[in-house]
Design an enzyme around this catalytic site. Structure first.
Site, PDB file in Angstrom:
ATOM      1  N   ASP A 181      30.983  -2.777 -37.486  1.00  0.00           N
ATOM      2  CA  ASP A 181      31.251  -3.835 -36.517  1.00  0.00           C
ATOM      3  C   ASP A 181      32.436  -3.303 -35.721  1.00  0.00           C
ATOM      4  OD1 ASP A 181      32.424  -5.985 -35.141  1.00  0.00           O
ATOM      5  OD2 ASP A 181      31.463  -7.397 -36.494  1.00  0.00           O
ATOM      6  N   HIS A 182      32.175  -2.797 -34.531  1.00  0.00           N
ATOM      7  CA  HIS A 182      33.231  -2.017 -33.864  1.00  0.00           C
ATOM      8  C   HIS A 182      34.447  -2.855 -33.481  1.00  0.00           C
ATOM      9  CE1 HIS A 182      31.519  -3.505 -30.085  1.00  0.00           C
ATOM     10  NE2 HIS A 182      32.580  -3.068 -29.458  1.00  0.00           N
ATOM     11  N   GLU A 220      32.250 -11.746 -21.197  1.00  0.00           N
ATOM     12  CA  GLU A 220      32.025 -10.478 -20.507  1.00  0.00           C
ATOM     13  C   GLU A 220      31.503 -10.728 -19.108  1.00  0.00           C
ATOM     14  OE1 GLU A 220      30.175  -7.254 -23.147  1.00  0.00           O
ATOM     15  OE2 GLU A 220      29.278  -9.111 -23.861  1.00  0.00           O
ATOM     16  N   HIS A 244      30.815  -9.955 -34.372  1.00  0.00           N
ATOM     17  CA  HIS A 244      32.185  -9.799 -33.871  1.00  0.00           C
ATOM     18  C   HIS A 244      33.017 -11.083 -33.980  1.00  0.00           C
ATOM     19  CE1 HIS A 244      30.432  -6.167 -32.552  1.00  0.00           C
ATOM     20  NE2 HIS A 244      29.990  -6.555 -31.378  1.00  0.00           N
TER      21      HIS A 244
HETATM   22  C1  BG6 Z   1      28.150  -5.056 -28.594  1.00  0.00           C
HETATM   23  C2  BG6 Z   1      27.092  -5.945 -28.008  1.00  0.00           C
HETATM   24  O1  BG6 Z   1      28.146  -5.154 -29.991  1.00  0.00           O
HETATM   25  O2  BG6 Z   1      29.409  -5.435 -28.105  1.00  0.00           O
HETATM   26  C3  BG6 Z   1      27.138  -5.913 -26.489  1.00  0.00           C
HETATM   27  O3  BG6 Z   1      25.814  -5.535 -28.458  1.00  0.00           O
HETATM   28  C4  BG6 Z   1      28.522  -6.197 -25.987  1.00  0.00           C
HETATM   29  O4  BG6 Z   1      26.210  -6.829 -25.928  1.00  0.00           O
HETATM   30  C5  BG6 Z   1      29.553  -5.336 -26.702  1.00  0.00           C
HETATM   31  O5  BG6 Z   1      28.557  -5.945 -24.598  1.00  0.00           O
HETATM   32  C6  BG6 Z   1      30.962  -5.739 -26.338  1.00  0.00           C
HETATM   33  O6  BG6 Z   1      31.868  -4.808 -26.870  1.00  0.00           O
HETATM   34  P1  BG6 Z   1      33.239  -4.514 -26.169  1.00  0.00           P
HETATM   35  O7  BG6 Z   1      33.914  -3.535 -27.069  1.00  0.00           O
HETATM   36  O8  BG6 Z   1      32.949  -3.974 -24.812  1.00  0.00           O
HETATM   37  O9  BG6 Z   1      33.955  -5.830 -26.081  1.00  0.00           O
END
Ligand code: BG6
Length: 495
Positions: A181-182, A220, A244
């Site tokens: 989960d980045h 976003e 997230h």
């Molecule tokens: C991803 C989703 O896990 O996270 C995307 O699949 C989303 O839809 C993205 O745009 C958002 O990540 P970050 O790091 O740009 O906030």
């Protein structure tokens, strides 16, 4: 990290993730001297490509997406020598045989056992087949040296997540499985634990006695880009909230761990998910809002509605926005609402956590001296600004006694000279080091699905008649405002 020779095998290497995130992260780790002395990166995908062509694609990714801008020519040349490409079908046993040969030759050359990281940057339908083939070909038998990295989405619902967990657990040890989960690798997200558990002044007020409500927003401006095909089957609840946003909520709400061991932290986080109030089907209407963007106006440009995006059904019922009012039913949080929202094509790019404290029990100032009185509020901003601010009331300088709200601000930019590593740099380092703290354990993923299933089921059974219901470039559907306004609050946004 440095001593043990390491091989990264990236499945889905021609995909978006490898290009946008993994290539820049691996290159920056190399530049910052965090890569092992001896390492190899093998890209694998179906497309036919030479090593040079693949290296060129990775370089493009670095040049476009690295936090440090374009790659340095000399350093890139050095780095690229470690990269090769193998075209094959993931079903094909021959490719796994050739990985085995590669590993053996690499180990012989470096006279040492190699750490091998299998990175599954592929569509979820390929997870089971690749995992099974790795096991079948004895490529991940030693839990100490071989690791399997699974990108999201982990399952489509509770059932499929359970199935995948069962399969993985028959093939590998849990200590080998890294569910990504980045968001957990982002610097300000990691900081939530430091902030909460390394400062003694917060714990006494971090509960229902002082906190009125919590807001977690990830909005976003981006639409679904080229991912219509995937997103149609996912939607905001599965794509963002299930992973997230619930992870952010867990970090805010978790009890103090007794140490910083991976399992201790993950136990405390999963406790939160277990304590969260499950929705009955009738509650969904009351506590959850879904939205889908219509065409609109963003940053000076007209943008299309979701139903016109590539790969999207013109009658699509997929939500591109979701807002939920959650409760955590335990002693610390009883009665404190947690409002969570996430959407695409929203007015601003922001990820913020707001801790709204209760008002003073009795205001001693006459109302005319309080200019824009605000309750104390802690704002943890994850992106684009990385900061923590505490909003306080002070006396404005002047002859009269007039109060206004000011910020006590910790800002990464002003405090630290060096740029912060990207989430994927941190996560890749942790995978090499064998530290699972920032990765999802199987039971966490399942608990998150379990919590959301009543919502997903209710939505699945009832098409939304009002879609699309918010304009691209807005703050989402009006119902999302109403969800929080009916409790007397409003969504907070940074100026
Ligand atoms: C991803 C989703 O896990 O996270 C995307 O699949 C989303 O839809 C993205 O745009 C958002 O990540 P970050 O790091 O740009 O906030």
């Amino acid at each position: 990290v440095h001593e043990q020779p390491t091989i990264f095998i990236i499945f889905g290497a021609t995909g978006d993730l490898a290009w946008r995130k993994l290539a820049p992260a691996l290159y920056n780790l190399f530049v910052d001297k965090f890569m092992p002395h001896n390492f190899a990166i093998i890209g694998n995908a179906r497309a036919k490509m030479t090593d040079e062509e693949f290296q060129g694609k990775m370089l493009e990714g670095v040049n476009q997406f690295s936090r440090n801008g374009k790659a340095d020519k000399t350093l890139w040349k050095e780095f690229a020598q470690h990269i090769s490409y193998q075209s094959s079908d993931v079903q094909d046993n021959a490719s796994y045989k050739s990985f085995a040969d590669f590993i053996e030759a690499f180990e012989t050359k470096h006279k040492s056992k190699a750490r091998v990281i299998y990175y599954l940057a592929v569509a979820p339908r390929f997870f089971p087949i690749i995992a099974s083939k790795l096991a079948e070909n004895n490529l991940a038998t030693d839990p100490k040296t071989s690791r399997v990295v699974i990108e999201k989405p982990f399952g489509h619902d509770l059932e499929s997540a359970k199935d995948l967990n069962v399969l993985l657990s028959t093939l590998f040890q849990e200590e080998q499985i890294y569910r990504i989960d980045h968001y957990l690798g982002k610097e300000p997200v990691q900081n939530i634990m430091a902030f909460r558990f390394a400062n003694s002044i917060l714990e006494p007020i971090w509960n229902r006695n002082y906190i009125e409500h919590v807001q977690i927003s990830v909005t976003e401006q981006l639409g679904v880009e080229n991912r219509g095909g995937y997103y149609e089957g996912a939607g905001a609840m599965r794509d963002m909230i299930q992973n997230h946003l619930l992870q952010l909520l867990c970090l805010v709400a978790m009890e103090t761990p007794i140490n910083f061991e991976a399992d201790e932290i993950r136990n405390r986080k999963v406790d939160v998910l277990h304590a969260m109030r499950k929705f009955e089907p009738d509650d969904v209407q009351k506590y959850v809002v879904r939205g889908q963007y219509a065409k609109g106006w963003l940053e000076g440009e007209d943008v299309e509605g979701y139903r016109k995006e590539k790969g999207v059904d013109p009658q699509s019922n997929t939500e591109t926005f979701a807002a939920v009012k959650f409760f955590v039913d335990n002693w610390r949080w009883q009665g404190v609402p947690f409002y969570v929202r996430s959407g695409k094509r929203m007015h601003q790019n922001t990820s913020t956590i707001i801790i709204q404290f209760k008002d003073v029990p009795h205001c001693v100032f006459p109302t005319q001296v309080t200019d824009n009185w605000q309750q104390n509020r802690l704002v943890i901003s994850i992106q684009p600004e990385m900061s923590i601010r505490l909003q306080l009331q002070v006396k404005r300088p002047g002859l009269d006694m007039v109060l206004n709200t000011v910020d006590m601000l910790f800002n990464y930019k002003g405090t630290y000279k060096h740029g912060e590593p990207e989430a994927y740099e941190t996560l890749l380092t942790d995978i090499m080091e064998g530290d699972q703290t920032l990765f999802m354990r199987g039971d966490q993923v399942e608990a998150a699905w379990e919590l959301l299933m009543p919502i997903l089921n209710a939505w699945g059974n009832r098409k939304s008649l009002s879609f699309p219901n918010y304009q691209a470039g807005s703050w989402g559907p009006e119902l999302a405002e109403a969800l929080i306004a009916q409790d007397g609050f409003h969504w907070f946004t940074l100026p």
